[in-house]
Scaffold this motif. Sequence first.
Motif, PDB file in Angstrom:
ATOM      1  N   GLU A   1      30.681  10.494  15.707  1.00 20.95           N
ATOM      2  CA  GLU A   1      30.368  11.799  16.296  1.00 20.95           C
ATOM      3  C   GLU A   1      29.992  12.763  15.180  1.00 20.95           C
ATOM      4  O   GLU A   1      30.201  12.483  14.007  1.00 20.95           O
ATOM      5  N   LYS A   2      29.503  13.911  15.559  1.00 25.47           N
ATOM      6  CA  LYS A   2      29.121  14.904  14.564  1.00 25.47           C
ATOM      7  C   LYS A   2      30.347  15.318  13.740  1.00 25.47           C
ATOM      8  O   LYS A   2      31.399  15.613  14.282  1.00 25.47           O
TER       9      LYS A   2
ATOM     10  N   SER B   1      30.599   3.791  16.438  1.00 24.66           N
ATOM     11  CA  SER B   1      29.865   5.026  16.695  1.00 24.66           C
ATOM     12  C   SER B   1      30.469   6.142  15.871  1.00 24.66           C
ATOM     13  O   SER B   1      31.586   6.043  15.372  1.00 24.66           O
TER      14      SER B   1
ATOM     15  N   ALA C   1      27.163   9.840  21.365  1.00 22.17           N
ATOM     16  CA  ALA C   1      27.533   9.925  19.945  1.00 22.17           C
ATOM     17  C   ALA C   1      26.302  10.195  19.085  1.00 22.17           C
ATOM     18  O   ALA C   1      25.182   9.875  19.472  1.00 22.17           O
ATOM     19  N   LEU C   2      26.540  10.780  17.920  1.00 18.50           N
ATOM     20  CA  LEU C   2      25.458  11.075  16.991  1.00 18.50           C
ATOM     21  C   LEU C   2      24.803   9.785  16.499  1.00 18.50           C
ATOM     22  O   LEU C   2      23.582   9.646  16.509  1.00 18.50           O
TER      23      LEU C   2
ATOM     24  N   GLU D   1      25.076   5.580  16.943  1.00 13.71           N
ATOM     25  CA  GLU D   1      25.670   4.487  17.692  1.00 13.71           C
ATOM     26  C   GLU D   1      25.107   3.171  17.205  1.00 13.71           C
ATOM     27  O   GLU D   1      23.900   2.960  17.228  1.00 13.71           O
TER      28      GLU D   1
ATOM     29  N   GLU E   1      32.325  13.641  12.069  1.00 15.00           N
ATOM     30  CA  GLU E   1      33.430  12.691  12.032  1.00 15.00           C
ATOM     31  C   GLU E   1      33.360  11.830  10.767  1.00 15.00           C
ATOM     32  O   GLU E   1      32.285  11.598  10.236  1.00 15.00           O
TER      33      GLU E   1
END
Lengths: 127, 330
Positions: free
Chosen positions: B31-32, B29, B2-3, B5, B34
Amino acid sequence: MMPLFIRLIRSEMMEILQMDYVRFAWAKGLNPARVYFLHAFKNTLLPVVTVGGVQVGTMLAYTILTESVFQWPGMGFLFLEAVNRVDTPLIIAYIIVVGLIFVVTNTIVDLIYTWVNPTVKLVGQKS
Amino acid sequence: MALLEVKDLQVEFPLGRKTLKALHGVSFSLEKGERLGIVGESGAGKSVAAFSILNLLTRPGRISAGEVRFEGRDLSKLSADEMRQIRGNRISMIFQDPMMTLNPVLTIGTQMIECLKAHRDISDKEAKELAIARLRDVMIPSPEKRMDSYPHELSGGMRQRVVIAIALLTDPSIIIADEPTTALDVTIQAEIMSLMLDLCKTNNVGLILITHDLAVVSQVTEKMIVMYAGRIVEQGETQDIINNPKHPYTRGLIKALPQENLPGARLNQIRGSMPSLDAIPVGCAFNPRCDFADENCCKNLPELAGPIAHQAACTKIDTLPEFTAVGARK
Ligand SMILES: Nc1ncnc2c1ncn2[C@@H]1O[C@H](COP(=O)(O)OP(=O)(O)OP(=O)(O)O)[C@@H](O)[C@H]1O
Ligand SMILES: [Mg+2]
């Protein structure tokens, strides 16, 4: 006069460093020098300038005391002599000069104000 | 990977003799691109969680355990310089009160250009052009003129737009927005929110949105976290949680929404109030306010359980009655 300013700046700084805009400056990733000296310090100048203006006046008044205690020939000493001799023209001249100095310093303080605090605008000045 | 965390993050405030624990192990976490929502009552620790990501806690707060990983790097191991290159550059923040976030004695232009110059090797002129372009993106009329304005010359909504423009200046990968619309007039809240959403989508920026407004969370975010007394009590996909909340606290929050109630009826509320940090009950922190609490709830601390897509920290999930919304949901 210095200790007074140092204490004033210190207490102002402590308060301002807690402000959101200082935190935002940190969050922008600026270097510490810029945060302290530009973002925080510029905001502390406001009360410092105000107190500074008043201090100049106080300093002037106390010359009478210092000069007579140390027997320095100065404006304050001259004024005291004049009072003793009931030299009315000299007393009047002294008061006019001191008054003038007061007016001038306060005008300068007001001018500095508009520089440090953008919310203050002198009448007639274009925004 | 994940980007961003956040793993088992714990934050404490040492105050004199006693130490207050504001976060007891929070993990999530991102993600990009998100968008994650964090909701919870006042004092739940939402802001503390947000500030600890960038290590900007107010003193004496400190991260006592856990880690924050950004692009795989543990942020606590970075030097001050490296951390500065992440703040405002890769991860930006938007604060709650736009009246307070801009420095009153510096012009908008100065405050924008300094941010660019701190992270990019560019000339004043280029920085100025970029800043003006960003102001245009956030729909500020005549941006060239606004560059020379001071914050007090702008309205609250305009200032928040400027803050958003600053947050987007350096093309960050994540924006953390701590109640970005709470301090604004209701009429412009929606406007600012949709502006933020659009900009995040077009620039593929991840968003961590802290808010009290469940309606906003459901419109803007894909994942959400519900916090209570420094812990995550429910997390998962936003639609899932809104439509089928499992934890009694989340249910209470959703039932308390005005649109869940019939017109003229008394609004639902969760009885009692959030415990203060030095008086968190033993067991599940929510037990004194929970309608379903039993002995076990007052003794044992429930862990998050369930599939990753929707977890809740409640031992009685399976025995709770089916959730039914009171009124019609829009
Ligand atoms: N500087 C501090 N010193 C001591 N305790 C603090 C400090 N900052 C926050 N806290 C405590 O941490 C807890 C969480 O606060 P936080 O600001 O994260 O709440 P929040 O969820 O953001 O609430 P709100 O919705 O009101 O913004 C609170 O109980 C608060 O008392
Ligand atoms: Mg908060």
